[in-house]
Write a protein that holds these residues in place. Sequence first.
Motif, mmCIF file in Angstrom:
data_model
loop_
_atom_site.group_PDB
_atom_site.id
_atom_site.type_symbol
_atom_site.label_atom_id
_atom_site.label_comp_id
_atom_site.label_asym_id
_atom_site.label_seq_id
_atom_site.Cartn_x
_atom_site.Cartn_y
_atom_site.Cartn_z
ATOM 1 N N ILE A 69 0.839 -1.203 0.000
ATOM 2 C CA ILE A 69 0.000 0.000 0.000
ATOM 3 C C ILE A 69 0.873 1.251 0.000
ATOM 4 N N ASP A 254 -3.006 10.704 1.493
ATOM 5 C CA ASP A 254 -2.604 9.299 1.578
ATOM 6 C C ASP A 254 -1.207 9.166 2.153
ATOM 7 N N ALA A 284 -2.765 -1.742 7.703
ATOM 8 C CA ALA A 284 -3.093 -1.901 6.282
ATOM 9 C C ALA A 284 -4.599 -1.852 6.057
ATOM 10 N N THR A 285 -5.367 -2.473 6.954
ATOM 11 C CA THR A 285 -6.826 -2.461 6.819
ATOM 12 C C THR A 285 -7.378 -1.056 6.993
ATOM 13 N N SER A 288 -6.710 0.885 3.934
ATOM 14 C CA SER A 288 -7.612 0.461 2.857
ATOM 15 C C SER A 288 -8.982 1.101 3.004
ATOM 16 N N PRO A 292 -9.535 3.502 -0.372
ATOM 17 C CA PRO A 292 -9.711 2.215 -1.072
ATOM 18 C C PRO A 292 -9.017 2.164 -2.427
ATOM 19 N N ALA A 295 -5.270 1.286 -2.318
ATOM 20 C CA ALA A 295 -4.981 -0.025 -1.720
ATOM 21 C C ALA A 295 -5.578 -1.180 -2.514
ATOM 22 N N LYS A 296 -6.254 -0.874 -3.617
ATOM 23 C CA LYS A 296 -7.005 -1.895 -4.343
ATOM 24 C C LYS A 296 -6.133 -3.031 -4.844
#
Length: 446
Positions: A69, A254, A284-285, A288, A292, A295-296
């Motif tokens: 990411i 980001d 990481a979650t 995301s 989104p 991180a896709k």
Amino acid sequence: MSIQLVTVVALALVFLIATVLPVHMGALAFVAAFVIGTAFVGESTDDIVSGFPGDLFVILVGVTLLFAIAKGNGTVDRLVHLVVRAVGGRIALIPWVMFVVTAALTAVGAVVPAAVAIIAPIGMGFARRSAINPMLMGLLIINGASAGGFSPISIFGSIVNGVVARDNLPSNPGLLFASSFAFNLVLSLVVFFLFGGRELIRRSSAAKTRVVVATTQPALVNSAGTTITDDPGESTPSGGGTDEPEERRPLTRDHVFTLLGLAALAIGALVFKLDVGFTALTVATVLSLVSPGSAKAAVGEVAWPTVLLICGIVTFVSLMERVGTIDWLGNLVTRIGSPLLAAILICAIGAVVSAFASTTGILGALIPLAVPFLLAGEVGAVSMIIALAISSSVVDSSPFSTSGALVVANAPDGQNDKVFRGLTIWGFSMCVIAPVTTWLLFILPG
């Protein structure tokens, strides 16, 4: 044939078959664990799966997902530029910065895999952007972790000194730390010049010369108002332009969230002793959810073949530990009549087993196993413990250990297999070189 010898032969066959035939070594190791566990040991599948390294799986997936990411949204590139500017563009210093930082983290108490998990993705990012041999960068990070790993307040150092104290053996924590640091520093010098250090020094000198020339000669400005530099692609606006280099542009949202996440990982692992893998997955979650889009594609960047390989081998080695193969080998060594020969064989066993299993566990198991041998007084206890500690830790460069696996998983795109092969050769060579060298340096003089 005893079950212990069966497991040793099976492990050798796993490596041989995977080398000769196009069979994934990790899958082959899982099959070997299943066949031997059920047919020879009488274990259930639950018993076999109990040896699966769940903690290592979570670390590999969590860390590589998080830094995938960070790489995807440009944060890793920003960190690369920051460090390059901090060392004045001297590319040859970058691997040594990684060595020192990792050594400092483990010396103050960080678990070796935790320190490598934090530094390896950043260091391998430098390797990718600055055309540094990934073997050079990865080995200096791992050696740095081992160099600081035996300080009196570190994890390895605490384990060794604690075991020695409980068994009433002579100890010298300061000498253990100094010996380990010096050994890894010298080893890193060898690595540096073996894997492209001279080229990095040459490039650093050339870059410094260009900077001197650029500051002593008047700038040339073309008709478009752009300052002309020696390097293509480095022209900059002479004034009023908006085409700013990426590293000088303001951080995006980001970037900020990712940097906060990386800081949270470091603080959580080093200060609050949180599990590295689960902390990395949590960060990481969250990233995301916050972004989104960036991180896709990160899940696809996780080094799944590496995860399968490492987990398969470690699962089989866990079976070997359960059936007593490690103790069996140790007992065979302690029955040897020659103390010097027994000493080098104990160091060799520690190196070989640690290349596949937990260094922490090996240090806690082999020292007590050697206590009767050490109490006999024929080999100096302090020198033997130092030799065993170094032999069991420098092999963390093996791709089957957590540190080596993290380096392989974070290698530049398309070079994972090359780095895996390189670390396999280097790690196994350390299984021979480290015991022999430490025997000559520490045990034989005593």
